[in-house]
Design a protein around this motif. Structure first.
Motif, PDB file in Angstrom:
ATOM      1  N   GLU A 121       9.240 -15.160 -13.328  1.00  0.00           N
ATOM      2  CA  GLU A 121       9.197 -15.519 -14.742  1.00  0.00           C
ATOM      3  C   GLU A 121      10.526 -15.144 -15.380  1.00  0.00           C
ATOM      4  O   GLU A 121      10.979 -13.993 -15.278  1.00  0.00           O
ATOM      5  N   LEU A 122      11.156 -16.128 -16.036  1.00  0.00           N
ATOM      6  CA  LEU A 122      12.392 -15.870 -16.772  1.00  0.00           C
ATOM      7  C   LEU A 122      12.061 -15.117 -18.041  1.00  0.00           C
ATOM      8  O   LEU A 122      11.082 -15.430 -18.720  1.00  0.00           O
ATOM      9  N   ARG A 123      12.862 -14.151 -18.353  1.00  0.00           N
ATOM     10  CA  ARG A 123      12.632 -13.369 -19.575  1.00  0.00           C
ATOM     11  C   ARG A 123      13.797 -13.590 -20.530  1.00  0.00           C
ATOM     12  O   ARG A 123      14.927 -13.717 -20.114  1.00  0.00           O
ATOM     13  N   GLY A 124      13.427 -13.555 -21.805  1.00  0.00           N
ATOM     14  CA  GLY A 124      14.450 -13.611 -22.835  1.00  0.00           C
ATOM     15  C   GLY A 124      14.935 -14.916 -23.155  1.00  0.00           C
ATOM     16  O   GLY A 124      15.354 -15.847 -23.149  1.00  0.00           O
ATOM     17  N   VAL A 135      -1.814 -19.422  -1.563  1.00  0.00           N
ATOM     18  CA  VAL A 135      -1.358 -18.349  -2.445  1.00  0.00           C
ATOM     19  C   VAL A 135      -1.189 -17.079  -1.625  1.00  0.00           C
ATOM     20  O   VAL A 135      -2.095 -16.664  -0.912  1.00  0.00           O
ATOM     21  N   VAL A 136      -0.030 -16.464  -1.737  1.00  0.00           N
ATOM     22  CA  VAL A 136       0.249 -15.196  -1.084  1.00  0.00           C
ATOM     23  C   VAL A 136       0.041 -14.053  -2.072  1.00  0.00           C
ATOM     24  O   VAL A 136      -0.487 -13.005  -1.726  1.00  0.00           O
ATOM     25  N   GLN A 137       0.446 -14.294  -3.327  1.00  0.00           N
ATOM     26  CA  GLN A 137       0.315 -13.262  -4.350  1.00  0.00           C
ATOM     27  C   GLN A 137       0.188 -13.927  -5.719  1.00  0.00           C
ATOM     28  O   GLN A 137       0.975 -14.805  -6.062  1.00  0.00           O
ATOM     29  N   GLU A 138      -0.802 -13.508  -6.465  1.00  0.00           N
ATOM     30  CA  GLU A 138      -0.971 -13.998  -7.831  1.00  0.00           C
ATOM     31  C   GLU A 138       0.109 -13.383  -8.718  1.00  0.00           C
ATOM     32  O   GLU A 138       0.760 -12.417  -8.308  1.00  0.00           O
ATOM     33  N   PRO A 139       0.304 -13.909  -9.937  1.00  0.00           N
ATOM     34  CA  PRO A 139       1.324 -13.332 -10.817  1.00  0.00           C
ATOM     35  C   PRO A 139       1.143 -11.824 -10.969  1.00  0.00           C
ATOM     36  O   PRO A 139       0.052 -11.339 -11.266  1.00  0.00           O
ATOM     37  N   THR A 140       2.239 -11.100 -10.715  1.00  0.00           N
ATOM     38  CA  THR A 140       2.212  -9.646 -10.677  1.00  0.00           C
ATOM     39  C   THR A 140       3.514  -9.088 -11.245  1.00  0.00           C
ATOM     40  O   THR A 140       4.591  -9.624 -10.983  1.00  0.00           O
ATOM     41  N   GLU A 141       3.394  -7.995 -11.969  1.00  0.00           N
ATOM     42  CA  GLU A 141       4.575  -7.264 -12.433  1.00  0.00           C
ATOM     43  C   GLU A 141       5.061  -6.411 -11.269  1.00  0.00           C
ATOM     44  O   GLU A 141       4.333  -5.542 -10.773  1.00  0.00           O
ATOM     45  N   GLN A 142       6.267  -6.671 -10.796  1.00  0.00           N
ATOM     46  CA  GLN A 142       6.811  -5.961  -9.639  1.00  0.00           C
ATOM     47  C   GLN A 142       7.482  -4.657 -10.083  1.00  0.00           C
ATOM     48  O   GLN A 142       8.020  -4.575 -11.186  1.00  0.00           O
ATOM     49  N   PRO A 143       7.478  -3.650  -9.220  1.00  0.00           N
ATOM     50  CA  PRO A 143       8.110  -2.368  -9.572  1.00  0.00           C
ATOM     51  C   PRO A 143       9.627  -2.483  -9.739  1.00  0.00           C
ATOM     52  O   PRO A 143      10.254  -1.609 -10.310  1.00  0.00           O
ATOM     53  N   TYR A 144      10.216  -3.579  -9.242  1.00  0.00           N
ATOM     54  CA  TYR A 144      11.667  -3.754  -9.361  1.00  0.00           C
ATOM     55  C   TYR A 144      12.045  -4.579 -10.589  1.00  0.00           C
ATOM     56  O   TYR A 144      13.166  -5.066 -10.707  1.00  0.00           O
ATOM     57  N   GLY A 145      11.090  -4.760 -11.513  1.00  0.00           N
ATOM     58  CA  GLY A 145      11.433  -5.291 -12.817  1.00  0.00           C
ATOM     59  C   GLY A 145      11.249  -6.771 -13.064  1.00  0.00           C
ATOM     60  O   GLY A 145      11.691  -7.270 -14.101  1.00  0.00           O
TER      61      GLY A 145
END
Length: 137
Positions: A134-137, A106-116
């Motif tokens: 993560e796909l949205r909508g 694992v490099v990074q756990e699920p995270t909200e990125q600043p680029y949306g």
């Protein structure tokens, strides 16, 4: 124009470890396996998407590269800066939880990125960075 992505290439340094990761951990299907030993070109892809594939290839077999370039590629693979794959899922948390049950880096756990986007990151056995959005909508 009607252009689609058919195949993308990612390097491997051990086809068996790469197969275990992409087939057994991510659930991709093997579509073609050509060559022997470490000199194998393995085509894989997500089930239900027969027109989209990834070819896992031995970068040292690339025609025309020099020994210095081979060394550079090996060094970049070891650092995880040579190849990148971006995947997507509707359920990032569930996918990440299932992946953690396996032997993954694992490099990074699920995270909200600043680029949306919301995503996580891991490395395949060859060091390639695999991001899952993560796909949205």
């Amino acid at each position: 124009m009607d252009i689609t992505i058919h195949s993308s290439f990612l390097p491997h340094d051990d086809p068996e470890k790469s197969l275990a990761f992409y087939r057994d951990t991510l659930g991709f299907e093997v579509r073609l396996d050509v060559g022997r030993g470490t000199m194998r070109w393995v085509t894989i892809g997500p089930p239900g998407q027969p027109d989209t594939s990834i070819v896992l290839y031995p970068p040292n077999a690339t025609p025309g590269i020099t020994d210095d370039e081979r060394r550079t590629i090996s060094e970049m693979m070891a650092k995880g800066t040579f190849g990148t794959l971006l995947l997507a899922t509707k359920d990032l948390d569930g996918t990440f939880e299932r992946l953690q049950a396996g032997d993954i880096e694992v490099v990074q756990e699920p995270t909200e990125q600043p680029y949306g986007v919301r995503d996580c990151a891991l490395r395949d056995p060859a060091g390639n960075l695999v991001r899952i959005q993560e796909l949205r909508g």
